[in-house]
Enzyme design. Structure first.
Site, short mmCIF file in Angstrom:
data_model
loop_
_atom_site.label_atom_id
_atom_site.label_comp_id
_atom_site.label_asym_id
_atom_site.label_seq_id
_atom_site.Cartn_x
_atom_site.Cartn_y
_atom_site.Cartn_z
N LYS A 259 85.06 79.15 -23.90
CA LYS A 259 85.30 80.55 -24.23
C LYS A 259 84.37 80.96 -25.37
CE LYS A 259 88.75 83.60 -26.33
NZ LYS A 259 90.10 83.68 -26.93
N ASP A 264 86.54 88.96 -31.77
CA ASP A 264 87.66 89.51 -31.01
C ASP A 264 88.46 90.47 -31.89
OD1 ASP A 264 89.74 90.09 -29.31
OD2 ASP A 264 90.76 88.17 -29.60
N LYS A 271 94.03 94.18 -33.16
CA LYS A 271 94.76 93.26 -34.04
C LYS A 271 95.07 94.00 -35.34
CE LYS A 271 92.45 89.14 -32.20
NZ LYS A 271 93.62 88.43 -31.65
N ASP A 283 86.55 82.82 -32.49
CA ASP A 283 87.06 82.89 -31.12
C ASP A 283 86.03 82.41 -30.10
OD1 ASP A 283 89.37 83.35 -29.72
OD2 ASP A 283 88.88 85.40 -29.19
N ASP A 342 94.02 92.34 -25.72
CA ASP A 342 93.83 91.23 -26.65
C ASP A 342 94.05 89.87 -25.97
OD1 ASP A 342 93.18 90.05 -29.05
OD2 ASP A 342 95.21 90.19 -29.87
N GLU A 344 91.89 88.69 -23.74
CA GLU A 344 90.59 88.88 -23.09
C GLU A 344 89.88 87.57 -22.75
OE1 GLU A 344 89.48 87.24 -26.61
OE2 GLU A 344 90.97 88.81 -26.38
N ARG A 346 90.84 84.83 -21.37
CA ARG A 346 91.13 84.34 -20.01
C ARG A 346 90.38 85.15 -18.96
NH1 ARG A 346 97.38 85.17 -20.88
NH2 ARG A 346 96.61 84.64 -22.96
#
Length: 492
Positions: A259, A264, A271, A283, A342, A344, A346
Site C-alpha cells: 500500500k 492520507d 480525519k 501510510d 478514509d 482508501e 483497500r
C-alpha cells in the site's frame, strides 16, 4: 564500521570493550567465566554482585576494567529466560550492546552472545542486523544533528569463526530495511508518488531490475477504477509501479504488493482533530517495505522471480475528490460503494491484486498500514496475518520468526462479509466497526480468484514512538526482513 566473525573468544580477545550476554538467573561465575573474571581482575564478579545483575530481559550494565587488563570496558546484557530465547531476543541484545558501545565511544568491540540454534552463520547474521539497525541514524532533516559521529570502527563476533558470507547477507538485508525506514520517515512533501517512481528507477538501474510505470492513461485502459477513484483529488499524478526481479532459472514466481498512500487526509471523510492526521505520511509503509525488500533481494539474488507492485497516490480533498456514496468499478469488474473515503488503501490494493494475479504468479502477499482496528487488536509490536491458504500463512510465520519480527494469524471469518454487502453495488468498502481488520481482509479477498494470497496489516509495527529493540524511535522498516526471509526460504 567493519563487522567480522572470529575464532577468538571472550577469553582470548583484546580490545576496547567486551560485551557478554546472560540468560536470566544464569549469572554464576563458573567454568570459563572464572578464567575470564581472573583475566579481568575480578570486575565481572564484582559487577554482577554489586549491581544485582540477574540477566533479565532488557537489563544492561557497563563498567570500566582495570588498566592492566587487555579490555578497557565490560558490557553486560540480559537475555531473559532461556526458554524464550529466539531471533528477536538475540537481535535486541546485539542492539543494546551497540547503543552502549556508541554511548561509551568505544572503537573496537567484541561481542559474545549465545548462538541461535547452534548455528554460527545464523547467529552472525542476526547480530549484524541488530547492531546495524540500532546504530542507524536518520538526520536528513536536522540542521544541527544531535547524534554525533559514531566512533565504533570494528565489531568482532566472538567464537563464530569467519562469517563473511552471513555478515554480507545481513548487511544487504539491512540496506533494504534502511531504505524502507527512510521512505516512511520522510514527510509527504519529500516522498510523493513521483518519488516512488524515482526510487524504483534507481533500484532498477543499480541492480538490473525490470521496471514498468503506469500513469493515469495506462491505468484507465486497464480499468483501474478503484485505484484511480482514490487518486482523483490529488494534483500529483498516480504512479502504478511494477518492479521485477527476474533470475535466469526461477523455482518460484511471486508478487509482493505494498500500500503506497504517500499521504492520507481521509478524503471528504476527513480525519479530524486527534486522529493522528500528521502521522499519515507513513501510510505508504507497505510500499516503502516493498521497495526495501526489492533492494535487499536484488542484491541477494535468490532463484525466485518476484514482482514488486506499488499503486502510489495521495488521498486528498478537492473539487474532484470521490464522494461518500460514489460507486467505483475495479479492474476485475466488481463494483464498490464508497461509504467511507478514509478506507482508501483497500481500493488501491484491489486493482493491484487483480494486476498481480494476471501475471501468473504462484503466491501473492500484500502489506498495508490498513486498519486502526488491527492496532487495537494486536498493539504496536505485532502485525496481523490473514490468509485462506494455510501453507502460505505458515511460510510467512516461519520467515517472521527467523527475521525476529512478530505476526499473529487472524481469522478469515467469511460470515463477516455480510457487513460489506451493498444494496446497490457488489460490496461496500467498509463494514461495521467491530471486526474491522477482518472485514478489510475479506474485502481484499474479493479481488483474488485462485492464487494463494496473504494479507499483512502492519499499521502498528511500521512506526515506534520510542526506542524498541533493534528500532530507534521513528520508522522501523517492518516487515522487510520477514519478506526477505520468506523469499530466501522458498529459494532453498
Amino acid at each position: 564500521m567493519q563487522i567480522r566473525g572470529t575464532d577468538y573468544t571472550a577469553l582470548t580477545w583484546q580490545g576496547d570493550a567486551l560485551a557478554l550476554g546472560f540468560f536470566e538467573n544464569a549469572t554464576e561465575i563458573t567454568g570459563d567465566l572464572t578464567q575470564l573474571d581472573d583475566r579481568l581482575e575480578g570486575v565481572l564478579r564484582e559487577l554482577i554482585e554489586e549491581k544485582e545483575f540477574k540477566g533479565k530481559a532488557g537489563q544492561k550494565l557497563v563498567s570500566r576494567v582495570g588498566s592492566k587488563t587487555p579490555i578497557k570496558k565490560l558490557i553486560l546484557v540480559g537475555l531473559g529466560e532461556i526458554e524464550k530465547f529466539n531471533s528477536q531476543v538475540l537481535g535486541d541484545g546485539a542492539a543494546a550492546i551497540a547503543r552502549l558501545a556508541k554511548g561509551e565511544k568505544v572503537k573496537t568491540l567484541g561481542v559474545s552472545l549465545p548462538q541461535r540454534e547452534h548455528d554460527p552463520a545464523q547467529t552472525a547474521a542476526i547480530l549484524t542486523e541488530g547492531i546495524l539497525l540500532a546504530l542507524h541514524q536518520d538526520n536528513r532533516f536536522k540542521s544541527d544533528p544531535e547524534d554525533k559521529e559514531i566512533k565504533l570502527t570494528t565489531v568482532e563476533l566472538l567464537g563464530l569463526g569467519e562469517q563473511s558470507t552471513a555478515i554480507g547477507k545481513a548487511e544487504k538485508i539491512v540496506s533494504g530495511v534502511i531504505l524502507a525506514r527512510e521512505m516512511v520517515a520522510a514527510p509527504a512533501n519529500e516522498v510523493t508518488p513521483l518519488t516512488f517512481t524515482e526510487i524504483a528507477t534507481e533500484l532498477a538501474q543499480t541492480y538490473g531490475l525490470e521496471l514498468e510505470v503506469l500513469g493515469q492513461t495506462e491505468c484507465e485502459a486497464l480499468g483501474m477504477g478503484a485505484f484511480l477513484g482514490v487518486a482523483k483529488a490529488s494534483e500529483l499524478p498516480p504512479q502504478f509501479i511494477h518492479l521485477t526481479y527476474r533470475p535466469a532459472n526461477p523455482v518460484k514466481k511471486l508478487a509482493i504488493i505494498g500500500k503506497s498512500l504517500t499521504f492520507d487526509s481521509g478524503g471528504l471523510n476527513i480525519k479530524g482533530a486527534g486522529s493522528g492526521i500528521e502521522t499519515m505520511k507513513m501510510d505508504m509503509g507497505g510500499g516503502g517495505a516493498t521497495l526495501g525488500a526489492a533492494k535487499a533481494i536484488a542484491q541477494l539474488k535468490p532463484n525466485v522471480e518476484i514482482h514488486f507492485i506499488c499503486a502510489a497516490t495521495e488521498n486528498m480533498i478537492s473539487g474532484t475528490a470521490m464522494h461518500p456514496g460514489d460507486i467505483l468499478t475495479a479492474s476485475n469488474g466488481k463494483t464498490i460503494e464508497v461509504n467511507n473515503t478514509d478506507a482508501e488503501g483497500r481500493l488501491t490494493l484491489a486493482d493491484a491484486l487483480v494486476f498481480a494475479e494476471k501475471l501468473g504468479v504462484e503466491a501473492i502477499v500484500d502489506l498495508a498500514t490498513l486498519t486502526g482496528a488491527c492496532i487495537v487488536a494486536l498493539g504496536d509490536d505485532i502485525g496481523g496475518l490473514w490468509s485462506p491458504n494455510q501453507e502460505l500463512a505458515d511460510e510467512l510465520k516461519v520467515a517472521a520468526d527467523k527475521a525476529g519480527e512478530k505476526f499473529w494469524q487472524m481469522p478469515m471469518e467469511s460470515k463477516y462479509f455480510e457487513g460489506l454487502k451493498s444494496p446497490i453495488a457488489d460490496m461496500k468498502n467498509t463494514g461495521p466497526r467491530s471486526g474491522g481488520s477482518i472485514t478489510a481482509a475479506l474485502f481484499l479477498q474479493q479481488f483474488i480468484k485462485e492464487t494463494p494470497w496473504a494479507h499483512l496489516d502492519i499499521a502498528g509495527p511500521v512506526w515506534t514512538d520510542k526506542q524498541n529493540g533493534v528500532h530507534n524511535a521513528g520508522a522501523t522498516g517492518y516487515p522487510v526482513r520477514t519478506l526477505v526471509q520468506w523469499v530466501l526460504g522458498l529459494a532453498e
